[in-house]
Design a protein around this motif. Structure first.
Motif, mmCIF file in Angstrom:
data_model
loop_
_atom_site.group_PDB
_atom_site.id
_atom_site.type_symbol
_atom_site.label_atom_id
_atom_site.label_comp_id
_atom_site.label_asym_id
_atom_site.label_seq_id
_atom_site.Cartn_x
_atom_site.Cartn_y
_atom_site.Cartn_z
ATOM 1 N N ALA A 79 -0.957 -5.695 -10.386
ATOM 2 C CA ALA A 79 -2.682 -5.007 -10.696
ATOM 3 C C ALA A 79 -2.776 -4.196 -10.100
ATOM 4 N N ALA A 80 -3.202 -5.243 -9.225
ATOM 5 C CA ALA A 80 -4.674 -4.366 -7.700
ATOM 6 C C ALA A 80 -4.059 -3.382 -7.593
ATOM 7 N N SER A 81 -2.624 -3.991 -7.266
ATOM 8 C CA SER A 81 -1.826 -2.639 -5.818
ATOM 9 C C SER A 81 -1.760 -1.035 -7.186
ATOM 10 N N TRP A 82 -1.692 -1.285 -8.026
ATOM 11 C CA TRP A 82 -1.682 -0.489 -9.063
ATOM 12 C C TRP A 82 -2.959 0.145 -9.321
ATOM 13 N N VAL A 83 -4.197 -0.668 -9.757
ATOM 14 C CA VAL A 83 -4.755 1.035 -9.306
ATOM 15 C C VAL A 83 -5.460 0.731 -8.220
ATOM 16 N N ALA A 105 -12.464 -2.332 -14.236
ATOM 17 C CA ALA A 105 -12.643 -1.705 -15.750
ATOM 18 C C ALA A 105 -11.287 -2.315 -15.636
ATOM 19 N N THR A 106 -10.285 -1.734 -15.243
ATOM 20 C CA THR A 106 -8.779 -1.421 -15.452
ATOM 21 C C THR A 106 -7.758 -2.676 -15.437
ATOM 22 N N LEU A 107 -8.257 -3.335 -14.049
ATOM 23 C CA LEU A 107 -7.864 -4.212 -13.824
ATOM 24 C C LEU A 107 -8.084 -5.898 -14.290
ATOM 25 N N TYR A 166 0.575 -1.065 0.041
ATOM 26 C CA TYR A 166 0.349 0.331 -0.327
ATOM 27 C C TYR A 166 0.577 1.244 0.152
ATOM 28 N N THR A 167 1.566 1.064 0.354
ATOM 29 C CA THR A 167 2.799 2.314 0.689
ATOM 30 C C THR A 167 3.782 2.571 -1.320
ATOM 31 N N LEU A 168 3.719 1.892 -1.842
ATOM 32 C CA LEU A 168 3.999 1.885 -3.218
ATOM 33 C C LEU A 168 3.313 1.912 -4.460
#
Length: 223
Positions: A154-158, A174-176, A19-21
């Motif tokens: 990917a989940a962390s990214w969105v 939707a992006t994920l 979560y920090t990234l």
């Protein structure tokens, strides 16, 4: 039990520090408008896939074979291809945090051995290598392990995109979902790897953005 253990490791509630990234996304958003979905696909195919995901697969195979020299080689190679100081620091910080928690929770001999190597300074303890060791020790197949880890990335990214105000919650989902094809291709690339020399990344703009991010006056994320 194997599936449940994998789900627990990929759950955002597992204390790994993801979560920090923002995985570089914050620097892009500070520079101007960005297509979050296209950038995610690019990072999956040219950094996370041939880099971290490949290290996870190589580690999984080496741990399964009991080849700890190969584990160390993959860990050191992954550390070397992370050109940005903040990216290297984040990979080992989250890796060591996952290692401490996973060793306590799952108590496998494989995690205990990796802990010895990291504490001795023999291996850096990158996040992907810790997960590859954990999955191998828990009996999670390599294909499932690498696919699950790329999905978690990917989940962390969105999630970071939502916190940065670039997506709302529905757009994030939707992006994920739209990243499924890139996740599959990145996983296939990682599974085809034969050794540490197949472990690489080619994202020069992302490296520059990371260097800029290190010196940003205001930061929500550590990367």
């Amino acid at each position: 039990m194997t599936l449940l253990a994998q789900l627990q490791l990929t759950d955002s509630a597992f204390p790994g520090g993801l979560y920090t990234l923002s995985h570089g996304l914050e620097a892009y958003t500070q520079a101007g408008p960005v297509d979050v979905g296209e950038l995610l696909e690019d990072v999956l195919l040219h950094a996370a896939g041939p880099g971290d995901a490949t290290a996870l697969v190589l580690t999984h195979r080496a741990v399964t074979a009991g080849d700890w020299d190969a584990v160390v080689a993959a860990d050191r190679r992954l550390h070397a291809i992370k050109l940005s100081r903040e990216i290297r620091a984040a990979a080992t910080r989250t890796g060591n945090q996952v290692l401490r928690t996973a060793t306590l929770v799952f108590a496998t001999p494989e995690l205990a051995r990796l802990t010895e190597l990291v504490e001795a300074g023999t291996a850096p303890g990158n996040h992907a290598v810790v997960l590859g060791t954990a999955y191998a020790g828990l009996g999670v197949p390599a294909h499932d392990a690498v696919t699950g880890d790329l999905y978690a990335f990917a989940a962390s990214w969105v999630s970071a995109a939502v916190r940065l105000g670039r997506l709302d919650f529905r757009q994030a989902q939707a992006t994920l979902y739209g990243a499924a094809g890139a996740i599959g291709r990145a996983a296939a690339h990682a599974l085809a790897a034969r050794g540490p020399l197949d472990l690489h990344a080619a994202t020069p703009v992302a490296d520059i953005m990371s260097a800029v991010h290190e010196r940003a006056e205001a930061r929500l994320f550590t990367t």
